[in-house]
Design an enzyme around this catalytic site. Structure first.
Site, PDB file in Angstrom:
ATOM      1  CG  ASP A   1      -1.845   1.146   1.278  1.00 57.36           C
ATOM      2  OD1 ASP A   1      -3.006   0.957   0.873  1.00 57.36           O
ATOM      3  OD2 ASP A   1      -1.436   2.246   1.701  1.00 57.36           O
TER       4      ASP A   1
ATOM      5  CE  LYS B   1       7.025   2.997   9.232  1.00 55.91           C
ATOM      6  NZ  LYS B   1       7.582   3.485  10.501  1.00 55.91           N
ATOM      7  CB  SER B   2       7.470  -2.494  10.621  1.00 55.40           C
ATOM      8  OG  SER B   2       8.668  -2.514  11.385  1.00 55.40           O
TER       9      SER B   2
ATOM     10  CG  ASN C   1       4.112  -6.504  12.169  1.00 59.28           C
ATOM     11  OD1 ASN C   1       4.129  -6.868  13.340  1.00 59.28           O
ATOM     12  ND2 ASN C   1       4.458  -5.289  11.790  1.00 59.28           N
TER      13      ASN C   1
ATOM     14  NE  ARG D   1       9.487  -3.193  16.321  1.00 56.39           N
ATOM     15  CZ  ARG D   1       9.653  -1.945  16.760  1.00 56.39           C
ATOM     16  NH1 ARG D   1       9.461  -0.920  15.945  1.00 56.39           N
ATOM     17  NH2 ARG D   1      10.000  -1.739  18.002  1.00 56.39           N
TER      18      ARG D   1
ATOM     19  CG  LEU E   1       0.325  -2.175  14.512  1.00 54.24           C
ATOM     20  CD1 LEU E   1       1.825  -2.415  14.333  1.00 54.24           C
ATOM     21  CD2 LEU E   1      -0.335  -3.345  15.242  1.00 54.24           C
TER      22      LEU E   1
ATOM     23  CG  HIS F   1      -4.505   9.730   0.481  1.00 53.36           C
ATOM     24  ND1 HIS F   1      -3.163   9.639   0.238  1.00 53.36           N
ATOM     25  CD2 HIS F   1      -4.684   9.264   1.740  1.00 53.36           C
ATOM     26  CE1 HIS F   1      -2.554   9.127   1.303  1.00 53.36           C
ATOM     27  NE2 HIS F   1      -3.463   8.897   2.233  1.00 53.36           N
TER      28      HIS F   1
ATOM     29  CE  LYS G   1      -3.754   4.667   0.662  1.00 53.87           C
ATOM     30  NZ  LYS G   1      -2.302   4.534   0.913  1.00 53.87           N
TER      31      LYS G   1
HETATM   32  P1  A2P Z   1       8.987   0.765  13.172  1.00 53.17           P
HETATM   33  O1  A2P Z   1       8.615   1.248  11.774  1.00 53.17           O
HETATM   34  O2  A2P Z   1      10.075   1.575  13.771  1.00 53.17           O
HETATM   35  O3  A2P Z   1       9.268  -0.726  13.184  1.00 53.17           O
HETATM   36  P2  A2P Z   1       0.823   1.673  12.117  1.00 53.17           P
HETATM   37  O4  A2P Z   1       0.932   0.596  11.087  1.00 53.17           O
HETATM   38  O5  A2P Z   1      -0.377   1.561  13.006  1.00 53.17           O
HETATM   39  O6  A2P Z   1       0.950   3.051  11.515  1.00 53.17           O
HETATM   40  O7  A2P Z   1       2.057   1.500  13.148  1.00 53.17           O
HETATM   41  C1  A2P Z   1       3.370   1.720  12.713  1.00 53.17           C
HETATM   42  C2  A2P Z   1       4.245   1.898  13.935  1.00 53.17           C
HETATM   43  O8  A2P Z   1       4.243   0.687  14.713  1.00 53.17           O
HETATM   44  C3  A2P Z   1       5.661   2.192  13.590  1.00 53.17           C
HETATM   45  O9  A2P Z   1       6.141   3.129  14.516  1.00 53.17           O
HETATM   46  C4  A2P Z   1       6.372   0.842  13.741  1.00 53.17           C
HETATM   47  O10 A2P Z   1       7.719   1.010  14.145  1.00 53.17           O
HETATM   48  C5  A2P Z   1       5.587   0.201  14.842  1.00 53.17           C
HETATM   49  N1  A2P Z   1       5.520  -1.258  14.703  1.00 53.17           N
HETATM   50  C6  A2P Z   1       5.177  -1.964  13.609  1.00 53.17           C
HETATM   51  N2  A2P Z   1       5.199  -3.281  13.842  1.00 53.17           N
HETATM   52  C7  A2P Z   1       5.589  -3.429  15.133  1.00 53.17           C
HETATM   53  C8  A2P Z   1       5.824  -4.560  15.971  1.00 53.17           C
HETATM   54  N3  A2P Z   1       5.640  -5.799  15.514  1.00 53.17           N
HETATM   55  N4  A2P Z   1       6.233  -4.325  17.231  1.00 53.17           N
HETATM   56  C9  A2P Z   1       6.401  -3.063  17.696  1.00 53.17           C
HETATM   57  N5  A2P Z   1       6.193  -1.962  16.956  1.00 53.17           N
HETATM   58  C10 A2P Z   1       5.808  -2.135  15.685  1.00 53.17           C
END
Ligand code: A2P
Length: 279
Positions: free
Chosen positions: A47, A232-233, A242, A238, A192, A110, A77
C-alpha cells in the site's frame, strides 16, 4: 515457511490479500529494500500513495523481486491537490510511471476534503480509469458515510474499499457497518494506532496468554473482524513478525477485551476537517 495469506473478495470479484505491507512514512531511501524484505516474508500486497513520495521505490522493489506482476497487489492513492477531473487523470498517469507498471490493482481517493468539495468530480475520473482497465478496482479513503452517500448518488461504480483509521482505540463501528451493508470492504490504516496501542496492559495480557507480541494480537483482532490491514514497519524483524498471524486465534473473550478499549482516539486527521491540498 511463508504464510498463506487469505484473500478477501472485492465487490467486482477482484481478490485482495487481507494482509499487506504499509509504506506510510517509510523513507524513500529504505523503501526498496524494506518492500523486498516484505516480499521475502510472504507479503504480496503493498500500500503506497502519491502523498508518501515513495511510489518509485515501491515499483523498483516489485521489479527487483522477480515476482510476476499478477502475483503482487499494488494500491496507490490520489493526492489531495488533484481532485479536478483532468488533474486526477494526469496524476494517475504519473503514478503508473513512477510505479513502472501499466496498471494498479487498487486506486483510491486519499481524502474527501469536503471543504474543497471536488471528491465526486475526482470519483468520476477514477471511474474512467477503472473503465480503461488501468486500475483493477477503485475506492476511497477516509470517507465518512455522508461522503460515501454523495459518491453513491453521483457515481455508477460502488467503491470497492474505504480505507480508514481503525485500531482498538478507534473501532469505527459506524463507518464499517455502512460499508458492510453496501459491499464496501474496510481497510484499516494505522492498524497499530501508529504504535500507541502496543503498550496497552489489556492487550499485553492477551499477548502473554497466547505467547505472541501485542502487535500480533492487534493484527489478529483486525483479521478476525474481516478488515484488510497493512502494518508499516521499518524494522526487518517486525515485518516478519507482523506476517506471522496464522498459528493462533483470539477467543471471544479476547476479542471482547480489545473491543472494550475503544475510546474514539484518532492518531490522524478527522476526515471532515482535513483540507490540506498541498501535501
Ligand atoms: P517501526 O517502523 O520503527 O518498526 P501503524 O501501522 O499503526 O501506523 O504502526 C506503525 C508503527 O508501529 C511504527 O512506529 C512501527 O515502528 C511500529 N511497529 C510496527 N510493527 C511493530 C511490531 N511488531 N512491534 C512493535 N512496533 C511495531
Amino acid at each position: 515457511m511463508n504464510p498463506v495469506i487469505p484473500a478477501v473478495p472485492l465487490n467486482n470479484g477482484v481478490e485482495i490479500p487481507q494482509l499487506g505491507f504499509g509504506t506510510y512514512k517509510l523513507p524513500p531511501a529504505q523503501t526498496r529494500d524494506l518492500v523486498l524484505h516484505a516480499f521475502d516474508a510472504g507479503y504480496r500486497h503493498v500500500d503506497t500513495a502519491q502523498m508518501y513520495r515513495n511510489e518509485r521505490e515501491v515499483g523498483e522493489a516489485v521489479a527487483a523481486s522477480g515476482l510476476p506482476r499478477a502475483e503482487v497487489f499494488v494500491t496507490t492513492k490520489l493526492n489531495n491537490g488533484f481532485h479536478r477531473h483532468d488533474d486526477a487523470l494526469a496524476a494517475f498517469d504519473r503514478s503508473l510511471d513512477a510505479l513502472g507498471t501499466d496498471y494498479v490493482d487498487l486506486f483510491l481517493i486519499h481524502w474527501p476534503l469536503p471543504a474543497v468539495g471536488l471528491y465526486t468530480e475526482a470519483w468520476a475520473a477514477l471511474e474512467e480509469i477503472y473503465a480503461s482497465g488501468r486500475a483493477r478496482a477503485i475506492g476511497v479513503s477516509n470517507f465518512q458515510p455522508a461522503h460515501l452517500d454523495r459518491v453513491l448518488e453521483s457515481g455508477t461504480v460502488v467503491p470497492a474499499v474505504n480505507q480508514v483509521e481503525v485500531h482498538p482505540y478507534l473501532r469505527q463501528d459506524e463507518v464499517r457497518a455502512y460499508g458492510a451493508a453496501r459491499g464496501i470492504v474496510t481497510e484499516a490504516w494505522s492498524p497499530l494506532g501508529r504504535g500507541t496501542v502496543l503498550t496497552d496492559p489489556v492487550i499485553a495480557n492477551v499477548a502473554a496468554r497466547h505467547g505472541v507480541s501485542t502487535a500480533q494480537v492487534v493484527l489478529r483482532w483486525h483479521l478476525q473482524r474481516g478488515d484488510v490491514v497493512f502494518p508499516k514497519s521499518a524494522t526487518p524483524e517486525r515485518i516478519v513478525q507482523n506476517a506471522d498471524l496464522w498459528r493462533f486465534e483470539l477467543g471471544a473473550e479476547d476479542v471482547a477485551a480489545l473491543d472494550a478499549l475503544d475510546r474514539g482516539e484518532r492518531t490522524g486527521s478527522h476526515p471532515d476537517l482535513e483540507n490540506d491540498t498541498t501535501r
